[in-house]
Design a protein around this motif. Structure first.
Motif, PDB file in Angstrom:
ATOM      1  N   UNK A  74     -44.284   0.716  -9.388  1.00 16.77           N
ATOM      2  CA  UNK A  74     -45.011   1.543  -9.862  1.00 16.77           C
ATOM      3  C   UNK A  74     -44.446   2.552 -11.118  1.00 16.77           C
ATOM      4  N   UNK A  75     -44.698   3.558 -11.715  1.00 16.26           N
ATOM      5  CA  UNK A  75     -44.267   4.650 -12.312  1.00 16.26           C
ATOM      6  C   UNK A  75     -42.989   5.434 -11.573  1.00 16.26           C
ATOM      7  N   UNK A  76     -42.181   6.185 -11.367  1.00 15.28           N
ATOM      8  CA  UNK A  76     -41.456   7.248 -10.383  1.00 15.28           C
ATOM      9  C   UNK A  76     -42.208   8.270 -10.247  1.00 15.28           C
ATOM     10  N   UNK A  77     -43.376   8.963 -11.592  1.00 14.31           N
ATOM     11  CA  UNK A  77     -44.628   9.786 -11.112  1.00 14.31           C
ATOM     12  C   UNK A  77     -45.527   9.606 -10.140  1.00 14.31           C
ATOM     13  N   UNK A  78     -45.619   8.617 -10.433  1.00 14.31           N
ATOM     14  CA  UNK A  78     -46.853   7.956  -9.272  1.00 14.31           C
ATOM     15  C   UNK A  78     -46.035   8.168  -8.187  1.00 14.31           C
ATOM     16  N   UNK A  79     -44.827   7.611  -7.912  1.00 14.41           N
ATOM     17  CA  UNK A  79     -44.371   7.599  -6.809  1.00 14.41           C
ATOM     18  C   UNK A  79     -43.972   9.207  -6.191  1.00 14.41           C
ATOM     19  N   UNK A  80     -44.064   9.742  -6.509  1.00 14.14           N
ATOM     20  CA  UNK A  80     -44.017  10.640  -6.404  1.00 14.14           C
ATOM     21  C   UNK A  80     -44.960  11.469  -5.754  1.00 14.14           C
ATOM     22  N   UNK A  81     -45.695  10.786  -6.827  1.00 12.03           N
ATOM     23  CA  UNK A  81     -47.555  11.979  -5.985  1.00 12.03           C
ATOM     24  C   UNK A  81     -47.745  11.350  -5.301  1.00 12.03           C
ATOM     25  N   UNK A  82     -47.499  10.252  -4.138  1.00  4.71           N
ATOM     26  CA  UNK A  82     -48.031   9.156  -3.188  1.00  4.71           C
ATOM     27  C   UNK A  82     -46.883   9.269  -2.469  1.00  4.71           C
TER      28      UNK A  82
END
Length: 135
Positions: A74-82
């Protein structure tokens, strides 16, 4: 036991969860990503309720399965969001990050050996580089 406004619980009933039972939920593609992140914390937390991860490790654990059988992290920005979503919902403590997932002490307790051990990531010990002294 009847509920009443004058009744106060002084000791919360316990429920034991087996960490190994959470491991399959990490890879359950039917769950939302924030729930899978909570599963990582439940399956892999240390007695101090912290789950320290390497850079990119969480993105790899949550990798998307491609039609050819390969996986794409997953993109790191998506992981942060989750991770932030799991925090918003109360499944993780507010100090959680992609490098260290922290279970909320208000909901989870562990008394195994090491439950008071400071977290290497949150105390800065995990990122210290040992360099030789020049004389």
């Amino acid at each position: 036991m009847a509920d009443s406004e004058n009744y106060y619980i002084t000791e919360t009933p316990w429920l034991i969860s087996k960490q190994i039972a959470w491991e399959p939920q990490i890879f359950n593609g039917d769950l939302p990503y924030w729930a899978r992140i909570h599963a990582v914390a439940m399956a892999r937390s240390e007695p101090n309720l912290h789950t320290c991860l390497e850079t990119g490790e969480l993105a790899q654990l949550l990798a998307r399965q491609q039609p050819d059988g390969s996986t794409t992290p997953l993109d790191r920005r998506d992981v942060n969001r989750y991770v932030n979503r799991a925090v918003e919902l109360g499944y993780l403590d507010e100090i959680s990050s992609v490098r260290c997932l922290v279970l909320p002490a208000s909901m989870i307790e562990c008394r195994r050996k090491g439950f008071r051990k400071p977290c290497a990531y949150h105390t800065g010990q995990a990122s210290k580089i040992k360099r030789p002294f020049a004389i």
